[in-house]
Design a protein around this motif. Structure first.
Motif, PDB file in Angstrom:
ATOM      1  N   VAL A 115      -2.635   0.225  -4.507  1.00 57.97           N
ATOM      2  CA  VAL A 115      -2.544  -0.871  -3.824  1.00 57.97           C
ATOM      3  C   VAL A 115      -2.350  -2.044  -4.875  1.00 57.97           C
ATOM      4  O   VAL A 115      -2.778  -1.980  -5.986  1.00 57.97           O
ATOM      5  CB  VAL A 115      -3.927  -1.277  -3.212  1.00 57.97           C
ATOM      6  N   SER A 116      -1.599  -2.927  -4.339  1.00 57.45           N
ATOM      7  CA  SER A 116      -1.273  -4.259  -5.220  1.00 57.45           C
ATOM      8  C   SER A 116      -1.337  -5.360  -4.070  1.00 57.45           C
ATOM      9  O   SER A 116      -0.176  -5.269  -3.110  1.00 57.45           O
ATOM     10  CB  SER A 116      -0.117  -4.070  -5.882  1.00 57.45           C
ATOM     11  N   THR A 117      -2.011  -6.423  -4.123  1.00 57.77           N
ATOM     12  CA  THR A 117      -1.926  -7.442  -3.307  1.00 57.77           C
ATOM     13  C   THR A 117      -1.647  -8.726  -4.021  1.00 57.77           C
ATOM     14  O   THR A 117      -1.782  -8.738  -5.257  1.00 57.77           O
ATOM     15  CB  THR A 117      -2.967  -7.545  -2.394  1.00 57.77           C
ATOM     16  N   LEU A 118      -1.491  -9.879  -3.235  1.00 56.83           N
ATOM     17  CA  LEU A 118      -1.135 -11.061  -3.949  1.00 56.83           C
ATOM     18  C   LEU A 118      -2.439 -11.686  -4.102  1.00 56.83           C
ATOM     19  O   LEU A 118      -3.290 -11.735  -3.404  1.00 56.83           O
ATOM     20  CB  LEU A 118      -0.557 -11.985  -2.868  1.00 56.83           C
ATOM     21  N   VAL A 120       0.829  -1.163   0.021  1.00 53.67           N
ATOM     22  CA  VAL A 120      -0.118   0.051  -0.003  1.00 53.67           C
ATOM     23  C   VAL A 120       0.759   1.319  -0.085  1.00 53.67           C
ATOM     24  O   VAL A 120       1.653   1.428   0.993  1.00 53.67           O
ATOM     25  CB  VAL A 120      -0.993   0.144   1.307  1.00 53.67           C
ATOM     26  N   GLN A 121       0.734   2.062  -1.086  1.00 54.91           N
ATOM     27  CA  GLN A 121       1.689   3.297  -1.360  1.00 54.91           C
ATOM     28  C   GLN A 121       0.798   4.316  -1.098  1.00 54.91           C
ATOM     29  O   GLN A 121       0.151   4.698  -2.087  1.00 54.91           O
ATOM     30  CB  GLN A 121       2.594   3.033  -2.517  1.00 54.91           C
ATOM     31  N   HIS A 122       0.941   5.358  -0.076  1.00 56.48           N
ATOM     32  CA  HIS A 122       0.465   6.514  -0.053  1.00 56.48           C
ATOM     33  C   HIS A 122       1.351   7.509  -0.831  1.00 56.48           C
ATOM     34  O   HIS A 122       2.268   7.091  -1.100  1.00 56.48           O
ATOM     35  CB  HIS A 122       0.164   6.849   1.471  1.00 56.48           C
ATOM     36  N   ALA A 123       0.964   8.864  -0.651  1.00 59.69           N
ATOM     37  CA  ALA A 123       1.519   9.972  -1.485  1.00 59.69           C
ATOM     38  C   ALA A 123       3.002  10.121  -0.930  1.00 59.69           C
ATOM     39  O   ALA A 123       3.352   9.958   0.136  1.00 59.69           O
ATOM     40  CB  ALA A 123       0.791  11.081  -1.341  1.00 59.69           C
ATOM     41  N   LEU A 124       3.910  10.192  -1.748  1.00 57.45           N
ATOM     42  CA  LEU A 124       5.301  10.600  -1.723  1.00 57.45           C
ATOM     43  C   LEU A 124       5.544  12.010  -2.329  1.00 57.45           C
ATOM     44  O   LEU A 124       5.107  12.349  -3.191  1.00 57.45           O
ATOM     45  CB  LEU A 124       6.294   9.711  -2.136  1.00 57.45           C
ATOM     46  N   ARG A 125       6.744  12.750  -1.756  1.00 53.71           N
ATOM     47  CA  ARG A 125       6.748  13.905  -2.316  1.00 53.71           C
ATOM     48  C   ARG A 125       8.177  13.814  -3.127  1.00 53.71           C
ATOM     49  O   ARG A 125       8.795  12.893  -2.981  1.00 53.71           O
ATOM     50  CB  ARG A 125       7.310  15.025  -1.065  1.00 53.71           C
ATOM     51  N   ALA A 126       8.467  14.677  -4.098  1.00 55.63           N
ATOM     52  CA  ALA A 126       9.318  14.444  -4.877  1.00 55.63           C
ATOM     53  C   ALA A 126      10.213  15.828  -5.294  1.00 55.63           C
ATOM     54  O   ALA A 126      10.453  16.255  -6.308  1.00 55.63           O
ATOM     55  CB  ALA A 126       8.914  13.935  -6.203  1.00 55.63           C
ATOM     56  N   PHE A 127      10.574  16.458  -4.237  1.00 50.07           N
ATOM     57  CA  PHE A 127      11.429  17.795  -4.219  1.00 50.07           C
ATOM     58  C   PHE A 127      12.840  17.614  -4.416  1.00 50.07           C
ATOM     59  O   PHE A 127      13.431  18.335  -4.987  1.00 50.07           O
ATOM     60  CB  PHE A 127      11.046  18.565  -3.118  1.00 50.07           C
ATOM     61  N   PHE A 143       5.738  -1.931  -8.353  1.00 52.11           N
ATOM     62  CA  PHE A 143       4.421  -2.667  -8.726  1.00 52.11           C
ATOM     63  C   PHE A 143       4.245  -3.327 -10.014  1.00 52.11           C
ATOM     64  O   PHE A 143       5.105  -2.824 -11.024  1.00 52.11           O
ATOM     65  CB  PHE A 143       3.512  -1.473  -8.642  1.00 52.11           C
ATOM     66  N   ARG A 144       3.309  -4.283 -10.265  1.00 47.69           N
ATOM     67  CA  ARG A 144       2.860  -4.742 -11.444  1.00 47.69           C
ATOM     68  C   ARG A 144       2.254  -3.519 -12.238  1.00 47.69           C
ATOM     69  O   ARG A 144       1.317  -3.077 -11.756  1.00 47.69           O
ATOM     70  CB  ARG A 144       1.981  -5.874 -11.143  1.00 47.69           C
ATOM     71  N   PRO A 145       2.823  -2.925 -13.482  1.00 47.87           N
ATOM     72  CA  PRO A 145       2.398  -2.015 -14.068  1.00 47.87           C
ATOM     73  C   PRO A 145       1.084  -2.176 -14.319  1.00 47.87           C
ATOM     74  O   PRO A 145       0.311  -3.200 -14.747  1.00 47.87           O
ATOM     75  CB  PRO A 145       3.245  -1.947 -15.506  1.00 47.87           C
ATOM     76  N   ASN A 146       0.122  -1.032 -14.467  1.00 49.04           N
ATOM     77  CA  ASN A 146      -1.156  -0.811 -14.874  1.00 49.04           C
ATOM     78  C   ASN A 146      -0.983   0.232 -16.142  1.00 49.04           C
ATOM     79  O   ASN A 146      -0.542   1.211 -16.210  1.00 49.04           O
ATOM     80  CB  ASN A 146      -2.051  -0.089 -13.914  1.00 49.04           C
ATOM     81  N   ILE A 179      -2.661  -6.204 -10.536  1.00 55.32           N
ATOM     82  CA  ILE A 179      -2.028  -4.924 -11.228  1.00 55.32           C
ATOM     83  C   ILE A 179      -2.295  -3.751 -10.129  1.00 55.32           C
ATOM     84  O   ILE A 179      -3.403  -3.738  -9.506  1.00 55.32           O
ATOM     85  CB  ILE A 179      -3.111  -4.723 -12.606  1.00 55.32           C
ATOM     86  N   VAL A 180      -1.578  -3.084 -10.056  1.00 57.71           N
ATOM     87  CA  VAL A 180      -1.407  -1.608  -9.292  1.00 57.71           C
ATOM     88  C   VAL A 180      -2.982  -0.863  -9.577  1.00 57.71           C
ATOM     89  O   VAL A 180      -2.938  -0.615 -10.487  1.00 57.71           O
ATOM     90  CB  VAL A 180      -0.382  -0.941  -9.135  1.00 57.71           C
TER      91      VAL A 180
END
Length: 528
Positions: free
Chosen positions: A377-380, A333-340, A355-358, A388-389
């Protein structure tokens, strides 16, 4: 998708609902309990909703009958013990994701605290911790770690139980006193090195280590309890104060993982985990950790799933977790990240590539655009293949979002099924007491030997110590020489006692009697 049955499925935990690029609802996103022991990762910048996601997952596992252990860094997770309040923004989120009806609830919770202030005390013995993790905990160098291993070896061979810090301190003093003898058997044992280890023990005591090492020690079965209604108990570790000692925090959680690995039987693939472990601020486990320790962590994570234990790392940055470990984490589960900054940009790229590409999503771009309570979100899925994410709105928890009040926490602790079980320290006979008796026996033997050698000088000891018939009497030159020799022997012996036990750190006694102290944490793995 409008009916509740399509949202809540047996054998799966509902995480949230995914949406396409145009905002149209796609499908529910689930964590399949069959793959709950394949571990997971929850990441995201501060304030993006990680704690709420952790709470929603913990509630799901509890409802499924899976016990949970989670560290509570800020105290917010404690609210899971109280019934949630029907707030407008939560009701709105439930309607957005099709979760109807949205029902508030409370969950069975047991509170723990290494310091015994905000929960039941957690204790372990020095022997259970073992030399590898103790060296990590005290930040010892290779030479100092080598001496610590010798100390554990001596304890094992002489049957001295290392249960608490004063046991270890007493044995360190004993090893220093007998360094010349031990050097010929185990290699160089420098008194200066022993002294350095003793100073680090003092630091550890000041950080609260004396409260952690003691007895009664934690019974792992008490972390794997379920209620009569079948729900799993959520064990919450109060970690707000513990975070002031990050090395103690990380080492304790690694010890707990390794104890689970050492103790639990192999179960293979199971319908649901036996226990799920949430490790918040996971980067602390790996900060400045030597490569050898990271390799052992990777081994534990890889192998512990066969014991039915799922491990979920929670951290701000996905690159905080080494690749060797991250590769074992199947549910993400990937929440937001900053990219500064360059490092943040690297983290976004690394997260996107895991992630498995979407084809409908530009994953790296979406990571920086996610709102609060929104995640990728990507789960097994079937056969353990990552899904797929998907861009997902996370479900609102059923319990309270936010901490309990101090009064509510105290009431929960008093009503706990474990109330009174760990509260009182138990001091058992161990290395400290054994070495003290040995020193006393040595004194008595030396006194008896000198008295026998001075048998022709009646009343010599009474005269020496200024008591009885000898007090105030004039001694002959020969008696004076005997007196001085005796005093020298007694003083030297007393000095040995002080070196062995006089510097001991006050602490509570521990457990694991009869257990080989050289096994310690990760013992079985170290033999691989």
């Amino acid at each position: 998708m409008t009916d509740t049955e399509s949202m809540l499925q047996d054998g799966k935990i509902f995480i949230g609902t995914s949406f396409d690029a145009k905002g149209a609802r796609l499908k529910g996103e689930y964590l399949d309990l069959k793959f709950g022991n394949r571990h997971g990762l929850v990441t995201g910048a501060t304030g993006t909703g990680k704690t709420v996601t952790l709470q929603a997952l913990a509630e799901g596992f509890s409802d499924a009958g899976v016990p949970v252990f989670a560290s509570d860094i800020k105290g917010d997770l404690s609210g899971i013990a109280a019934i949630g309040q029907p707030k407008d923004f939560l009701q709105k989120r439930a309607e957005e994701i099709g979760l109807t009806p949205y029902v508030n609830d409370a969950f069975p919770v047991v509170f723990w605290d290494l310091f015994g202030e905000q929960g039941h005390p957690i204790r372990a013995t020095v022997s259970e911790m073992g030399p590898l993790l103790l060296a990590r905990l005290m930040n010892l160098n290779d030479t100092q770690e080598g001496v610590l291993n010798i100390v554990f070896r001596v304890a094992d061979e002489q049957g001295l139980l290392l249960l608490d810090l004063k046991d270890l301190q007493a044995l360190l003093a004993n090893v220093a006193e007998n360094a010349a003898t031990l050097t010929t058997k185990y290699g160089n044992v420098a008194k200066a090195t022993v002294g350095a280890v003793q100073r680090q023990l003092l630091v550890l005591e000041q950080q609260g280590g004396d409260k952690f090492f003691g007895e009664p020690a934690l019974e792992l079965a008490d972390l794997m309890r379920t209620q009569r209604d079948g729900r799993g108990v959520v064990n919450i570790l109060a970690a707000d104060k513990l975070m002031a000692s990050p090395r103690l925090y990380a080492t304790f959680l690694l010890w707990l993982l390794s104890e689970l690995f050492e103790t639990l039987p192999e179960v293979g693939d199971v319908e649901k985990p036996k226990l799920v472990f949430f490790f918040d601020e996971a980067h602390l486990l790996f900060d400045e950790a030597p490569k050898a320790l990271i390799e052992k962590v990777e081994q534990v994570v890889r192998l512990i799933r066969s014991k039915g234990v799922g491990v979920y790392f929670v951290t701000q940055n996905p690159i905080d977790v080494p690749e060797e470990v991250a590769g074992q984490l199947g549910n993400r589960v990937q929440h937001a990240l900053r990219a500064f900054t360059p490092r943040e940009q690297k983290a976004v790229k690394a997260a996107a590539e895991t992630f498995r590409p979407n084809p409908e999503l530009k994953t790296a771009q979406v990571i920086t655009e996610l709102g609060v309570g929104e995640a990728l979100v990507s789960t097994l899925e079937a056969k353990g293949v990552p899904s797929i994410v998907q861009r997902t709105l996370i479900r609102p928890p059923a319990a309270r979002i936010g901490p309990l009040t101090p009064d509510e926490r105290r009431a929960a602790i008093q009503k706990s099924p474990l109330a009174g079980r760990y509260d009182e320290v138990v001091d058992q006979d161990s290395a400290y007491e054994m070495l003290a008796r040995k020193a006393q026996e040595t004194v008595a033997a030396e006194q008896a030997s000198v008295e026998a050698d001075a048998g022709g000088f009646g009343g010599i000891f009474k005269t020496i110590f200024g008591t009885g018939a000898g007090r105030g009497k004039t001694l002959s030159p020969t008696q004076t020489i005997a007196r001085d020799v005796t005093r020298t022997v007694v003083n030297q012996t007393a000095g040995n006692i002080a070196a062995q036990i006089g510097k001991s750190i006050a602490g509570s006694a521990g457990s694991a009697i009869g257990r080989s102290v050289v096994r310690g944490v990760l013992g079985s793995l170290l033999k691989r």
